[in-house]
Each structure stands twice: as structure tokens, then as C-alpha cells.
Design a protein around this motif. Sequence first.
Motif, PDB file in Angstrom:
ATOM      1  N   ASP A 183       0.813  -1.220   0.000  1.00  0.00           N
ATOM      2  CA  ASP A 183       0.000   0.000   0.000  1.00  0.00           C
ATOM      3  C   ASP A 183       0.843   1.264   0.000  1.00  0.00           C
ATOM      4  N   TRP A 379      -9.511   8.457  -1.329  1.00  0.00           N
ATOM      5  CA  TRP A 379      -9.915   7.082  -0.998  1.00  0.00           C
ATOM      6  C   TRP A 379     -11.209   7.081  -0.196  1.00  0.00           C
ATOM      7  N   GLN A 380     -11.406   8.159   0.587  1.00  0.00           N
ATOM      8  CA  GLN A 380     -12.575   8.192   1.472  1.00  0.00           C
ATOM      9  C   GLN A 380     -13.831   8.655   0.735  1.00  0.00           C
ATOM     10  N   GLU A 566       5.288   9.929   3.971  1.00  0.00           N
ATOM     11  CA  GLU A 566       5.137   8.546   3.516  1.00  0.00           C
ATOM     12  C   GLU A 566       4.842   8.566   2.014  1.00  0.00           C
TER      13      GLU A 566
HETATM   14  O1  G3I Z   1     -12.392  13.245   6.617  1.00  0.00           O
HETATM   15  C1  G3I Z   1     -11.878  14.122   7.593  1.00  0.00           C
HETATM   16  C2  G3I Z   1     -12.284  15.548   7.285  1.00  0.00           C
HETATM   17  O2  G3I Z   1     -13.690  15.650   7.350  1.00  0.00           O
HETATM   18  C3  G3I Z   1     -11.618  16.482   8.268  1.00  0.00           C
HETATM   19  O3  G3I Z   1     -11.915  17.810   7.922  1.00  0.00           O
HETATM   20  C4  G3I Z   1     -10.119  16.271   8.245  1.00  0.00           C
HETATM   21  C5  G3I Z   1      -9.348  17.151   9.212  1.00  0.00           C
HETATM   22  O4  G3I Z   1      -9.133  16.549  10.439  1.00  0.00           O
HETATM   23  O5  G3I Z   1      -9.838  14.927   8.533  1.00  0.00           O
HETATM   24  C6  G3I Z   1     -10.375  14.012   7.627  1.00  0.00           C
HETATM   25  O6  G3I Z   1      -9.991  12.735   8.000  1.00  0.00           O
HETATM   26  C7  G3I Z   1      -8.665  12.343   7.741  1.00  0.00           C
HETATM   27  C8  G3I Z   1      -8.694  11.079   6.924  1.00  0.00           C
HETATM   28  O7  G3I Z   1      -7.387  10.599   6.718  1.00  0.00           O
HETATM   29  C9  G3I Z   1      -9.349  11.301   5.563  1.00  0.00           C
HETATM   30  O8  G3I Z   1      -8.611  12.136   4.761  1.00  0.00           O
HETATM   31  C10 G3I Z   1      -7.926  12.107   9.050  1.00  0.00           C
HETATM   32  O9  G3I Z   1      -7.761  13.321   9.750  1.00  0.00           O
HETATM   33  C11 G3I Z   1      -6.574  11.500   8.796  1.00  0.00           C
HETATM   34  O10 G3I Z   1      -5.948  11.127  10.010  1.00  0.00           O
HETATM   35  C12 G3I Z   1      -6.682  10.274   7.908  1.00  0.00           C
HETATM   36  O11 G3I Z   1      -5.394   9.901   7.520  1.00  0.00           O
HETATM   37  C13 G3I Z   1      -5.245   8.657   6.867  1.00  0.00           C
HETATM   38  C14 G3I Z   1      -4.180   7.837   7.583  1.00  0.00           C
HETATM   39  O12 G3I Z   1      -3.965   6.626   6.884  1.00  0.00           O
HETATM   40  C15 G3I Z   1      -4.515   7.524   9.018  1.00  0.00           C
HETATM   41  O13 G3I Z   1      -5.685   6.809   9.113  1.00  0.00           O
HETATM   42  C16 G3I Z   1      -4.792   8.917   5.436  1.00  0.00           C
HETATM   43  O14 G3I Z   1      -5.818   9.570   4.698  1.00  0.00           O
HETATM   44  C17 G3I Z   1      -4.440   7.611   4.743  1.00  0.00           C
HETATM   45  O15 G3I Z   1      -3.875   7.906   3.479  1.00  0.00           O
HETATM   46  C18 G3I Z   1      -3.448   6.824   5.581  1.00  0.00           C
HETATM   47  O16 G3I Z   1      -3.248   5.595   4.972  1.00  0.00           O
HETATM   48  C19 G3I Z   1      -2.170   4.814   5.439  1.00  0.00           C
HETATM   49  C20 G3I Z   1      -2.740   3.445   5.785  1.00  0.00           C
HETATM   50  O17 G3I Z   1      -3.590   3.575   6.888  1.00  0.00           O
HETATM   51  C21 G3I Z   1      -1.626   2.441   6.077  1.00  0.00           C
HETATM   52  N1  G3I Z   1      -0.662   2.422   5.005  1.00  0.00           N
HETATM   53  C22 G3I Z   1      -0.060   3.722   4.740  1.00  0.00           C
HETATM   54  C23 G3I Z   1      -1.122   4.719   4.336  1.00  0.00           C
HETATM   55  C24 G3I Z   1      -0.518   6.063   3.951  1.00  0.00           C
HETATM   56  O18 G3I Z   1      -0.060   6.801   5.030  1.00  0.00           O
END
Ligand code: G3I
Length: 592
Positions: A183, A379-380, A566
Motif C-alpha cells: 500500500d 480514498w474516502q 510517507e
Molecule cells: O475526513 C476528515 C475531514 O472531514 C476532516 O476535515 C479532516 C481534518 O481533520 O480529517 C479528515 O480525516 C482524515 C482522513 O485521513 C481522511 O482524509 C484524518 O484526519 C486523517 O488522520 C486520515 O489519515 C489517513 C491515515 O492513513 C490515518 O488513518 C490517510 O488519509 C491515509 O492515506 C493513511 O493511509 C495509510 C494506511 O492507513 C496504512 N498504510 C499507509 C497509508 C498512507 O499513510
Amino acid sequence: MKKRPLTCQALTILFLILPLTAAASMEDIRINQTGFYPSSRKVAVVINSIATSDATEFQIVRASDGRSVFRGNLSAPITWAQSGETGRQADFSILDNPGRYKLVLNNKNKTESYPFYISSDIYRDAARASTRTFYFQRCSHELSDKLAGKWARAAGHPDTAVSFHPSSGQSSGKMSSPGGWYDAGDFGKYMVNSGITVGTLLSFYENYPNYFPDRSLNIPESGNGRPDILDEIKYNLDWMKTMQDKDGGVFFKLTTLTFPGYIMPDKDEGERYVIGKSTSSALNFAAAMAMAGRVYAAFDRQYAADCIARARRAWDWAQKNNNIPFKNPSDVKTGEYQDVNFEDEFIWAAAELFITTKEKQFADFLNTKDIAYKSEPSWQNVHGLAPLSLAAIKNDLPKAAQDSIRASIVRTADKWLNQMDQHLYRVPDLNFIWGSNSMFANKGIAMVYAYKITNDNKYLFGACEIADYLLGKNAAGISFMTGIGTRYAANPHHRHVVVAAGIDKAGVARQQKRQTAPTDDNVVIPGFLVGGPNAGQQDKAHEVTYKHTLPAKSYEDVYKSYASNEVAINWNAPATFLFGAIDALMGSLAKK
Ligand code: G3I
Ligand code: 9MR
């Protein structure tokens, strides 16, 4: 006070400081560090600092002999709250002669920018390197000396006997689920993220089928008569297929229970599990398989038919299980890709199934939904992928509906262009969350679609300026693509790179090679788009010290910074699309 002669020690200190000051003022000029197409808009940003405060104008000089070829005034100051900066723009769009140049200010220091090119294939290296990163992400696969050079490594994770986690619905036994892409910087394989990644790459192929033909990517399948990009995508599709359960549902992920340490793939001996099943994994799978069904039909009918049959089964499962979110069971700590709203996944899957099968049930479903393009996909929230496909790929929606989808893409692109016109860095407004660079790249993709719909160059030039941001015209003053540009992200959170490159333990950026094209000498696998500035700074608790708190500056080029540095397949897919599409279009624009 008596003047003392400079001691030898003081002189050495002065000597050490001088080049540093020069480098620091160079970083006050934020510019795309690779360069520009002859016809594109060319703007650099000069940040107000002590060194640049006396600058009023700039020149573009030839890198070879310093001869001036263009002179212009700096704009009035513009401020940007998200970076806390004030700066002035240097616009040299008129210059269109191919060559290698530098921008030089008329301040006392005569501050120079990094060198850059004007060339009709300037993004080609970035597009190719970006696409080759997928090969470097291959799980269960040895990277050979011949194809990976200094980044060769043993195969990791055969995944031929993976345990069922109870959350998968099966309490015992094992299954085989080899292949696919890691990933990101970790070694997990996640269905949700695979869906948008494969979808974006297949869309790129559908729009630009000739850009990565056979033998273009130097991968194991090169020479088999099929476009290399389709071979690379198939590597992940084949894995995705193994994740479909007998009932049509699709497992959520395949990972260890916790993230492994900084080790090479073949050294990770943690037990791997198939975990969970959700509405989002079923629908991402359905959408990607539906697309594959139409794309691969020309090469392998049987394979394509199987993709479509699987897409239907996953869709049917999701109809019956339409609100099953995934949550990590208490013993699982790997990525969660947390989502509770599945409307967007239903719309994307229905759109792709409709385009591929032409069936009324999917049109009827879409008729009840709002399928206008409003924001970049992630992705979300994959909603935007539906209008992009319906706008560009032949389908049976009524003409009025198609026109209105296309208008919505153009309307959104117009909104972003207006924001760019007000912006210090000439980028659209953004909330700097995890993976912000991919949000820019996805906005750039919409600009490319708007250009294709209207044939108006302003959208294409807008896409180029978003690419400028990714390659150095940004508040971090760094090219966010590894190995591309002069000062590029060199310490990504990527286990293979961390171990193989021997990045120092503190994660301090190593001396970076000054070069503009990915070569074997790079200190990092070239072509990865790092996540980028992220106001959340979620890794602060894990030994990452941020120098800034401002959102657009919340970025650290250290390997421990998983929240800002990352890499991830769903960030490289839009990078491939953006750089590849621009290169395909701007290259031919230059020939007109
Ligand atoms: O959707 C909310 C939004 O409504 C809000 O305004 C904003 C501000 O706080 O947050 C948004 O949510 C975020 C979410 O991603 C969607 O974008 C979270 O804060 C944020 O913590 C979350 O981060 C994700 C992260 O994993 C932690 O869960 C990243 O998008 C996602 O790309 C990342 O993915 C990881 C996999 O879990 C494991 N492998 C690596 C990969 C890349 O880092
Ligand atoms: O390496 C992990 C990365 O792939 C994830 O995106 C990130 C957030 O889920 O987590 C990383 O793992 C870290 C863990 O969350 C906390 N301890 C340090 C780990 C990095 O070695």
C-alpha cells in the motif's frame, strides 16, 4: 572596542556559513525544479526575506553562460495565511525557447534559483518514474538487478498461506493471496486504497492508451505485446481477485496485526491475516473490476469476462450489506481506511458497471443520484471518479445528462482557476490533511478533463501549475517527488528505501545529488510522490519534530514522518495521471 584580526577558526566558521547562506536564499525562490513546457505559464514565487527584500526585478539567464534572455518586474506582494508567507511572483511565461536556465534576482546577493529547463517533454521523467514505483511496490516479487538496479531486493511476503482473522467471517484455516502492491511505506495490502488506485490508473489508460505502451516501463512483462501500464495494473488486479469471498463480499485488508519495524520485505516474518469485510471494500472492488472488464477485453476476453462477473457479485453483496463499515478489531493496529458513508462508493461502482455493461439497473440507480463533479476524489470520497468516467468514456446516459456532468467538471475547474488567480503559489485552496499532495494532483486531473471537454488551454495550463506546486513551487521549497528536481524529498517513510539507502538514524536528510533526471545515482527510489504538508502532524508523538506549525509548512523530510513524508499507491496514481496526461497533451501542443 579594539578590532581583532579574524582568527583562523573564525575564518573557517565564516567559510562554513557562506555557502549555507547562499543555499538558504536560493530556497527563497520557489520554482518548479524540473521546468516548463514552452507554451505553459511560467511563474516562480520569491519569498520576502532579509536576503530578497531589496529585489525589485528578475532576469532569466542561460545556465550555461549566464547570458540574460528575459527581464521582468516582481509582482506586488501577496500573502498566504496557511504558510504565513508574503511573496512576489516572477512571471516569465513569454519565454518559450527550449534550454536550461536560472532565475536571478537583482538584490544585493544576486540570489539564483535552482536550474530548470524549458522543454517539450519536461514531465516525461516524472511520469515514467511515478509509474515505475508500482513495480517497486510489488509484493511476493523479487526486484531483479536488471530491472531495479541498485534497488534490487529479494521477494517478500509470499502470502500463499494467510490466516483468516475472525473478523473475516471465518474462524479457522488459511487462504492464498499472493501478489499485489504494498500500500505504501508499510507492507499491508488494502482493498479500499487498491480500488481508487487501480481506478485512477485505468482511467489514465482509457484516456491516454498510447502513453505507456509495451516496453515503456522496463518491467518483467515488457515485451509481451501488451501495454506495460496494463501489465503493471494487472499485477494488483490479480491479487484483488484473490480477496473476493465465495459470497461475493470482499475482504478488507491483508496485513500483520501491527506495523512491522524498519526492515526489508523478506525479513518481515510476522503472521499475515486476511481481515474484515466491508461495504467499502466490496464497492471499490466492484468499480475497479468493472473498469478492468472493459479495458482488458481487447487483450484477453476471458480475463475481462471474469472481472465483470466478479464486479457484479461484489455489487450484489453490497446491495444486501449496504452499511457495513470497517473498524480495526482490538488486536489489529494497521491502517483503517475508516469510512462510514458509502453513497459515493455506490455511485462510483454503479457508474463503472453501467459504462461496462450498459445495463438499465445501473442507469436507474444513477438517475436517483447527484452525479455532478464537485470536489477531487480521495480514498474516502470516491464520488468524483463517477463523473470523470461518465464524462470521458462513451456511455448510454442521455446526452443532456452527459452534458450536465461535463459542465459540472468545467464549473469546478473554473472555481479552482479563480482561486489560483488570487493565490501566492497559484494553487487552488486546500485543507492540508494527510496526503495533501494527492489532493492537489487530483484537482489537476479535473483540470485536464476540463481542458479535454472545452479545448480551452487555460485549464491545461492550470493543471501544469498544480504540477509546478508538486515539483517545488510550494511553501516547503522542495520537490515532493523523490529523485525529481534538485532539492527533492529524499527520506520518505518507505521501509525498503530506509533500509537500503541507509538513511541515517536520526532521519536527517542526506546530502542530495544535484540532478534533474532519475538516474541510478539517486539516493532514493525515484518517482514516489510523498504525502506532503499535513496540519494534523499525527506523527509528532512518534519522534518527529516539526519546525513549523502552519498547515502548508507542516512537512518534514525525515523518514519517521509517516504523516507528511510517507508514500502511497493512491498518491502516485494521480501523479502518474497528472504528469502523463500533461506530457501527452503539452507535447502535442508544442508540435501544433
Ligand atoms: O475526513 C476528515 C475531514 O472531514 C476532516 O476535515 C479532516 C481534518 O481533520 O480529517 C479528515 O480525516 C482524515 C482522513 O485521513 C481522511 O482524509 C484524518 O484526519 C486523517 O488522520 C486520515 O489519515 C489517513 C491515515 O492513513 C490515518 O488513518 C490517510 O488519509 C491515509 O492515506 C493513511 O493511509 C495509510 C494506511 O492507513 C496504512 N498504510 C499507509 C497509508 C498512507 O499513510
Ligand atoms: O509505518 C506505518 C505507516 O505505514 C502508517 O501510515 C502509519 C499510520 O498508521 O503508521 C506507521 O507506523 C507507525 C505506527 O503508527 C506508530 N509507531 C511507529 C510506526 C512507524 O514505524
